[in-house]
Enzyme design. Sequence first.
Site, PDB file in Angstrom:
ATOM      1  N   ASN A   1     -17.802 -28.518   6.693  1.00  0.00           N
ATOM      2  CA  ASN A   1     -18.361 -28.194   8.008  1.00  0.00           C
ATOM      3  C   ASN A   1     -19.160 -26.921   7.897  1.00  0.00           C
ATOM      4  OD1 ASN A   1     -15.560 -29.575   8.596  1.00  0.00           O
ATOM      5  ND2 ASN A   1     -16.802 -29.827  10.414  1.00  0.00           N
TER       6      ASN A   1
ATOM      7  N   HIS B   1     -19.605 -31.262  16.002  1.00  0.00           N
ATOM      8  CA  HIS B   1     -18.840 -31.178  14.738  1.00  0.00           C
ATOM      9  C   HIS B   1     -19.822 -31.501  13.612  1.00  0.00           C
ATOM     10  CE1 HIS B   1     -15.059 -32.194  12.255  1.00  0.00           C
ATOM     11  NE2 HIS B   1     -16.031 -32.717  11.522  1.00  0.00           N
TER      12      HIS B   1
ATOM     13  N   ASP C   1      -9.846 -30.421   8.222  1.00  0.00           N
ATOM     14  CA  ASP C   1     -11.054 -31.011   7.614  1.00  0.00           C
ATOM     15  C   ASP C   1     -11.385 -30.266   6.321  1.00  0.00           C
ATOM     16  OD1 ASP C   1     -13.486 -32.303   7.158  1.00  0.00           O
ATOM     17  OD2 ASP C   1     -14.105 -32.201   9.239  1.00  0.00           O
TER      18      ASP C   1
ATOM     19  N   CYS D   1     -15.054 -35.023   3.938  1.00  0.00           N
ATOM     20  CA  CYS D   1     -14.175 -36.166   4.175  1.00  0.00           C
ATOM     21  C   CYS D   1     -14.066 -36.971   2.884  1.00  0.00           C
ATOM     22  CB  CYS D   1     -14.726 -37.035   5.299  1.00  0.00           C
ATOM     23  SG  CYS D   1     -13.777 -38.546   5.546  1.00  0.00           S
TER      24      CYS D   1
HETATM   25  P1  HMG Z   1      -3.364 -48.943   6.330  1.00  0.00           P
HETATM   26  O1  HMG Z   1      -3.038 -49.053   4.890  1.00  0.00           O
HETATM   27  O2  HMG Z   1      -4.268 -49.959   6.939  1.00  0.00           O
HETATM   28  O3  HMG Z   1      -2.020 -48.828   7.203  1.00  0.00           O
HETATM   29  O4  HMG Z   1      -3.948 -47.495   6.576  1.00  0.00           O
HETATM   30  P2  HMG Z   1      -0.828 -49.824   7.445  1.00  0.00           P
HETATM   31  O5  HMG Z   1      -0.451 -49.701   8.885  1.00  0.00           O
HETATM   32  O6  HMG Z   1      -1.142 -51.179   6.880  1.00  0.00           O
HETATM   33  O7  HMG Z   1       0.359 -49.171   6.558  1.00  0.00           O
HETATM   34  C1  HMG Z   1       0.297 -49.138   5.143  1.00  0.00           C
HETATM   35  C2  HMG Z   1       1.191 -48.026   4.619  1.00  0.00           C
HETATM   36  O8  HMG Z   1       0.769 -46.760   5.135  1.00  0.00           O
HETATM   37  C3  HMG Z   1       2.649 -48.162   5.031  1.00  0.00           C
HETATM   38  O9  HMG Z   1       3.417 -47.555   4.002  1.00  0.00           O
HETATM   39  C4  HMG Z   1       2.754 -47.255   6.236  1.00  0.00           C
HETATM   40  O10 HMG Z   1       4.056 -46.772   6.426  1.00  0.00           O
HETATM   41  C5  HMG Z   1       1.817 -46.120   5.859  1.00  0.00           C
HETATM   42  P3  HMG Z   1       4.078 -48.446   2.808  1.00  0.00           P
HETATM   43  O11 HMG Z   1       4.911 -49.482   3.540  1.00  0.00           O
HETATM   44  O12 HMG Z   1       2.939 -49.053   2.056  1.00  0.00           O
HETATM   45  O13 HMG Z   1       4.854 -47.427   2.045  1.00  0.00           O
HETATM   46  N1  HMG Z   1       1.228 -45.451   7.048  1.00  0.00           N
HETATM   47  C6  HMG Z   1       1.384 -44.145   7.328  1.00  0.00           C
HETATM   48  N2  HMG Z   1       2.054 -43.175   6.682  1.00  0.00           N
HETATM   49  C7  HMG Z   1       2.014 -41.950   7.265  1.00  0.00           C
HETATM   50  N3  HMG Z   1       1.341 -41.675   8.409  1.00  0.00           N
HETATM   51  C8  HMG Z   1       0.677 -42.626   9.071  1.00  0.00           C
HETATM   52  C9  HMG Z   1       0.697 -43.941   8.524  1.00  0.00           C
HETATM   53  N4  HMG Z   1       0.157 -45.110   8.912  1.00  0.00           N
HETATM   54  C10 HMG Z   1       0.486 -46.011   8.013  1.00  0.00           C
HETATM   55  N5  HMG Z   1       0.039 -42.355  10.182  1.00  0.00           N
HETATM   56  C11 HMG Z   1      -4.415 -45.551   7.888  1.00  0.00           C
HETATM   57  C12 HMG Z   1      -4.393 -47.078   7.848  1.00  0.00           C
HETATM   58  C13 HMG Z   1      -5.142 -45.123   9.135  1.00  0.00           C
HETATM   59  C14 HMG Z   1      -2.974 -45.039   7.930  1.00  0.00           C
HETATM   60  C15 HMG Z   1      -5.120 -45.045   6.616  1.00  0.00           C
HETATM   61  O14 HMG Z   1      -6.365 -45.666   6.527  1.00  0.00           O
HETATM   62  C16 HMG Z   1      -5.297 -43.553   6.582  1.00  0.00           C
HETATM   63  O15 HMG Z   1      -4.328 -42.807   6.512  1.00  0.00           O
HETATM   64  N6  HMG Z   1      -6.523 -43.071   6.582  1.00  0.00           N
HETATM   65  C17 HMG Z   1      -6.768 -41.651   6.528  1.00  0.00           C
HETATM   66  C18 HMG Z   1      -8.149 -41.357   6.826  1.00  0.00           C
HETATM   67  C19 HMG Z   1      -8.378 -39.871   6.896  1.00  0.00           C
HETATM   68  O16 HMG Z   1      -7.457 -39.078   7.042  1.00  0.00           O
HETATM   69  N7  HMG Z   1      -9.649 -39.508   6.796  1.00  0.00           N
HETATM   70  C20 HMG Z   1     -10.039 -38.149   6.927  1.00  0.00           C
HETATM   71  C21 HMG Z   1      -9.937 -37.666   8.333  1.00  0.00           C
HETATM   72  S1  HMG Z   1     -11.272 -38.229   9.378  1.00  0.00           S
HETATM   73  C22 HMG Z   1     -12.546 -37.110   9.074  1.00  0.00           C
HETATM   74  O17 HMG Z   1     -12.449 -36.283   8.223  1.00  0.00           O
HETATM   75  C23 HMG Z   1     -13.748 -37.169   9.974  1.00  0.00           C
HETATM   76  C24 HMG Z   1     -13.753 -36.068  11.039  1.00  0.00           C
HETATM   77  O18 HMG Z   1     -13.703 -34.797  10.457  1.00  0.00           O
HETATM   78  C25 HMG Z   1     -15.019 -36.177  11.877  1.00  0.00           C
HETATM   79  C26 HMG Z   1     -16.261 -36.300  11.011  1.00  0.00           C
HETATM   80  O19 HMG Z   1     -16.613 -35.353  10.309  1.00  0.00           O
HETATM   81  O20 HMG Z   1     -16.829 -37.381  11.043  1.00  0.00           O
HETATM   82  C27 HMG Z   1     -12.567 -36.201  11.992  1.00  0.00           C
HETATM   83 MG    MG Z   2     -15.388 -33.755   9.636  1.00  0.00          MG
END
Ligand code: HMG
Ligand code: MG
Length: 302
Positions: free
Chosen positions: A249, A207, A16, A240
């Site tokens: 955090n 969190h 994070d 984020c």
């Molecule tokens: P999408 O574009 O809807 O995915 O993204 P898709 O299934 O349509 O695939 C599109 C492309 O992404 C394809 O590649 C896939 O291969 C690739 P292309 O054919 O275009 O070259 N792809 C991936 N590549 C690597 N790893 C994967 C993956 N999945 C698809 N797992 C997706 C959907 C979820 C992947 C996207 O929206 C994403 O990566 N989001 C990231 C969000 C994120 O990391 N946010 C921060 C973390 S959450 C947070 O911080 C909150 C937390 O701390 C709690 C809080 O504080 O609230 C946890």
């Molecule tokens: Mg967070």
Amino acid sequence: MSLPSRVQLIDVGPRDGLQNEKQPVPASVKIELVHRLQAAGLTEIEVTSFVSPKWVPQMADNAEVMNGIQRQAGVRYSVLTPNAQGFEAARLTKPDEIVVFGAASEAFSQKNINCSIAESIERFAPVVQAALTAGIAVRGAMSCTVGCPYEGDIAPERVAYLAGLMKQIGVQRVDVADTIGAGTPLKVQKAIEATLPYFDVDHICGHFHDTYGQALANTLASLQMGVWNFQSSVAGLGGCPYAKGATGNVSTEDVVYMLHGMGIATGIDLDKLVDAGAFISDFLGRKPNSNVAKAILNKRAG
Ligand code: HMG
Ligand code: MG
């Protein structure tokens, strides 16, 4: 008022904390940070996320970081996996726990993981089953449990809805997250209360981002409800990328100082933790975002 005598902290700094950094952070620095955290006594570390590198470029080195860590017995290494593709990549690196991450807010779910809450649960279900079958623990992060950058205040019923879905698909424990750090103690208590019908207090982690400086108060309010698992970020790193304006955090240093001052054990060596925070802050070219770290560093210097 009876408070827990021990608290389990998960440092989410490497994930994070660093996911939002614009400047490149080499895998070697992330690995060194993990090593320093475990040397300071952290027994749970959220290392990285297996998300799309187009969405979060900073986490593109996920496998290199996981494979580069010299693991210490008794430490749990967790990683975020939003879908089957992420899980398949993650499992090769042998995490102890995976984290599926959903939101209590529809708008945030769309912005963060590009799907609705219902669709996210459909994606998570097979991931959770595959992880449990492989003997990997499963946590569910619940974002925006008190406020959302797009929808504003979030009603506790929305939290209950998400917690119920997380339970149904087999998630073992959940994070009640204040993603934008706008929560205040009674609101956070309501979000926890809304989760309790689905997860007992031993399976709820707080969190709290510290954007409005409320995270320590929110931690205390959670302790008062018996919550004893918390996530925090060394040097207060982070935020984020899909929650604009939200800062990191609460710093692990501040939480540890507060808990030790209350006679609550954490197993963490505060001095070594401050060193770990100074290490990553030096690399990033700024001071730790932690009052306790700054006070201790000033005292050492003076
Ligand atoms: P999408 O574009 O809807 O995915 O993204 P898709 O299934 O349509 O695939 C599109 C492309 O992404 C394809 O590649 C896939 O291969 C690739 P292309 O054919 O275009 O070259 N792809 C991936 N590549 C690597 N790893 C994967 C993956 N999945 C698809 N797992 C997706 C959907 C979820 C992947 C996207 O929206 C994403 O990566 N989001 C990231 C969000 C994120 O990391 N946010 C921060 C973390 S959450 C947070 O911080 C909150 C937390 O701390 C709690 C809080 O504080 O609230 C946890
Ligand atoms: Mg967070």
